[in-house]
Design a protein around this motif. Sequence first.
Motif, PDB file in Angstrom:
ATOM      1  N   UNK A 208       0.801   0.667  -6.735  1.00 29.59           N
ATOM      2  CA  UNK A 208       1.746   1.559  -7.423  1.00 29.59           C
ATOM      3  C   UNK A 208       2.967   0.772  -7.874  1.00 29.59           C
ATOM      4  N   UNK A 209       3.481  -0.079  -6.962  1.00 28.55           N
ATOM      5  CA  UNK A 209       4.664  -0.871  -7.296  1.00 28.55           C
ATOM      6  C   UNK A 209       4.370  -1.842  -8.433  1.00 28.55           C
TER       7      UNK A 209
ATOM      8  N   UNK B 141      -3.470   2.708   7.565  1.00 33.26           N
ATOM      9  CA  UNK B 141      -2.300   1.859   7.279  1.00 33.26           C
ATOM     10  C   UNK B 141      -2.606   0.877   6.146  1.00 33.26           C
ATOM     11  N   UNK B 142      -3.815   0.354   6.169  1.00 38.74           N
ATOM     12  CA  UNK B 142      -4.207  -0.598   5.126  1.00 38.74           C
ATOM     13  C   UNK B 142      -4.281   0.122   3.779  1.00 38.74           C
TER      14      UNK B 142
ATOM     15  N   UNK C  64      -2.720   2.841   2.872  1.00 36.55           N
ATOM     16  CA  UNK C  64      -1.390   3.202   2.383  1.00 36.55           C
ATOM     17  C   UNK C  64      -0.669   1.985   1.807  1.00 36.55           C
ATOM     18  N   UNK C  65      -0.789   0.846   2.510  1.00 34.59           N
ATOM     19  CA  UNK C  65      -0.087  -0.360   2.070  1.00 34.59           C
ATOM     20  C   UNK C  65      -0.604  -0.837   0.715  1.00 34.59           C
ATOM     21  N   UNK C  66      -1.957  -0.847   0.580  1.00 31.91           N
ATOM     22  CA  UNK C  66      -2.527  -1.286  -0.697  1.00 31.91           C
ATOM     23  C   UNK C  66      -2.153  -0.318  -1.817  1.00 31.91           C
TER      24      UNK C  66
ATOM     25  N   UNK D 113     -10.788   2.025   2.067  1.00 31.43           N
ATOM     26  CA  UNK D 113     -10.651   1.338   3.383  1.00 31.43           C
ATOM     27  C   UNK D 113     -10.549   2.424   4.435  1.00 31.43           C
TER      28      UNK D 113
ATOM     29  N   UNK E 183       0.565   1.488  -1.998  1.00 32.75           N
ATOM     30  CA  UNK E 183       1.959   1.232  -2.371  1.00 32.75           C
ATOM     31  C   UNK E 183       2.059   0.011  -3.262  1.00 32.75           C
ATOM     32  N   UNK E 184       1.295  -1.022  -2.867  1.00 32.19           N
ATOM     33  CA  UNK E 184       1.390  -2.278  -3.612  1.00 32.19           C
ATOM     34  C   UNK E 184       0.949  -2.094  -5.062  1.00 32.19           C
TER      35      UNK E 184
ATOM     36  N   UNK F 243      -1.008 -10.305  -2.450  1.00 31.51           N
ATOM     37  CA  UNK F 243      -0.912  -9.355  -3.561  1.00 31.51           C
ATOM     38  C   UNK F 243      -1.253  -9.971  -4.912  1.00 31.51           C
TER      39      UNK F 243
ATOM     40  N   UNK G  96      -4.750 -10.044   2.566  1.00 30.72           N
ATOM     41  CA  UNK G  96      -4.780 -10.249   1.118  1.00 30.72           C
ATOM     42  C   UNK G  96      -3.396 -10.588   0.582  1.00 30.72           C
TER      43      UNK G  96
END
Lengths: 130, 670
Positions: free
Chosen positions: A26-27, A16-17, A19-21, A12, A23-24, A110, A108
């Motif tokens: 990874x979590x 910010x998008x 990084x957020x994806x 992407x 993190x998601x 998750x 999206x």
Amino acid sequence: MRHRRLRVAVVDDEETVRRALGRFFAAAGYDVETYASGSEFLDAAGENRPDCAIIDVHLTGLTAMDVLDRMVEAGIDLPTVVVTGRHLPGVTERALAAGASACLRKPLDGETLLHAVTTAVHRAERGGKR
Amino acid sequence: MPQHRALGPVVVALAYLLGSIVGLSLQFPGTQISVFWPPNAILLAALLVTARRYWWTHVAAVLPAHLLVQLGMGITLPAALVNFAGNVGDALLGALIIGRLLPQPRRFDQLRAVALIVVVGGLLVPAITSLLVSGVFAWLGLTPDLWLSWRLRLLTNALAVITLVPPIVLTFSPSAWAWLRALRGRGAEAAVLFAVLAAISALVFLVPPAGPQTPSILLYLPFPLLMWAALRFGLVGASLSVSTLGGFALFAAVRDRGPFATSDPVENATSLVLFLLVSGVPLLLLAAVMNERESVDAGRRSIEMLHGAVLGSLRDQIAVLDRDGVIVEVNGAWRESGGAAPGAHYLEEWKQKAGDLGYGVQPMTRGIESVLRGERERFQIEILPAHSPGIWIQLSAESLPHTEGGAVLTVTDITARKQAELEVRERRSELAHLTRVATLGELSGALAHELSQPLTAILSNAQAAQRLLARDQPDLREIRGILGDIADDDRRAGEVIQRLRAMLRNDEPELVPLDLNEVVHEVLALERSDLISHRVVVLQELAADLPALRGDRVQLQQVLLNLILNACQAMAGRPAPERRIVIATARDGDFAQLTISDRGTGIAADALEQVFEPFFTTKRQGLGLGLSICRSIVEDHGGKLWASNNEGVGATFHLTLPADDGVSSEAARA
């Protein structure tokens, strides 16, 4: 197979998008690599192929469709999920025709995304040569 | 030339005949010397009031009359013919010279005409013709003394001309009737005047002297009366009074009575005629001067009447101020509106009134004062007076262009114009709003993307955090980072929504300090996704020294948005790598300049202006109002918008906007 950590690539152009994806995933227990452009991803995927790629349709430079076409040309065969922020008619059909496993709309959820990724990966494993 | 058909040749011939008989009857006893010879003067007067091409009819008509009298007197035919040539020569030459020197239209009641009649008709021409006539007579042996003959002919002719020509030509000029009208109501005065004049003349010339010699002092007795006649009854009065005096004098002289009856008849005639000339000529000139002054006065009165009528007919309220601001004159509309009366000090009254009503008067009083001081020609201000709500007035002061200075104040009700202007502004603002909404409609997909990006990031971040928190030992540092990102993305989404709302709202245009470069940034932020999806690259060449503007942010955003969208659409047919827009800003004196160049299809040369006309469109969709609205927005801001084709490919739109008086770009940003 179930215990192996899956590796996903997020493509992407917005940080910010991305990084957020990242993190998601990874979590959620995935290994994640992120790319800001289609060509960056194609370079990396040639050597070290992820289990699944999540590609935004509206990339600057190469679009998601371009990336899918290049992957076919380069013989990079991996399951992909295409995501789009604009609901233009025909995008889903074109993405699926170009080889994507699924086409999701932003924003999206998750769980939906994880489901699409696992589905794509399973389908590839069942029908794939790996 | 005026033509007086009434004064036909027959009348002239009869007058000539009569004049000759009178002249012959006024001969000193025992001599053939006439002291008064009217025929020449009558012919001269007739020619003066007749068109030149009819002169010959008069000359031809008087010949029989002349011969009848002269041959009847026993004068030989050659002598009679010489006399005729002299008489006609007098009249023709005089009429010719006077006519040449008198400007059209001829006014015989003016000083110039009277002076010409006296000098040319009475002295110069008779002097020449008398010399010729006397010379011929001397040559023929008909007169013993050439100089005596010359002198007598000249003097008698002169007397006839000054007493007869002015009243005759005046009778046939328009002012004669004005004089008669003026006499109405003064008949008694005229009667008294001429009665007293006749009485005094009789006393002077007819009553036998007490002593051997008439005291010459008596001769001065008529003068006050002559002056009275000239001052009160003008040229005609002057001529008639001199004629009256002359009549008595001649009557007495030919009977060998009165002060001019001494031993030598020739000397008698000479001194009598000189006496009459000396009293008559200044009188005529004085009357002419009086006439002239009167006609100037009449002209001024008619100008004043005209001026009053014009002022009164104007519906605007008008007051004339002197250089100190004191009202000199007002018109009816001013009085009816309850404005200050003549004699009042306008500015003082106004300051007082405005002070009572409680609003500022500085700009107005200063403006009017500067016009009164002559510092400027004109001052104009539009006021919405507090005491009459909803009424707009325009007050203008215009300096009076004469040495005493002063100004004309005009108060005009401009409410209708203001309302019309307001309506036009409202309509235009509504139209701008509608086209703005339509433009945003075209962008809706891109705008949805612009919002879905931060929303996607927020949702993914939040769900990541939920998963992290579910662990036994949550990574708090990561969660803190996540929350920071969520806040940032939320803010970003909020900004997009704010901009959208501003553009969708139908607010009154509001002028605020603006930086044009900033407007470019804001519009590109709105259009970012659309540009990406159209695969258009935008290059920005923004000047750092741009002057600050004053304008409505949303409307100027709309202009740029429109121009950028047009550029994108013009390049839709080009291969993706060639789709490039260059947005440049520059300072151009007191203007900020912006150009948007595309590499599209360009504009047909004959359509470069047409594209700004309403309903002109090359697109399948769209009303064709975009550019016409853009231009009216720019012009409302005091700027200009035009298009040109690039040398290579594509077109460039140029936009200039005036700087906000002297405030720098930095200050506007601060």
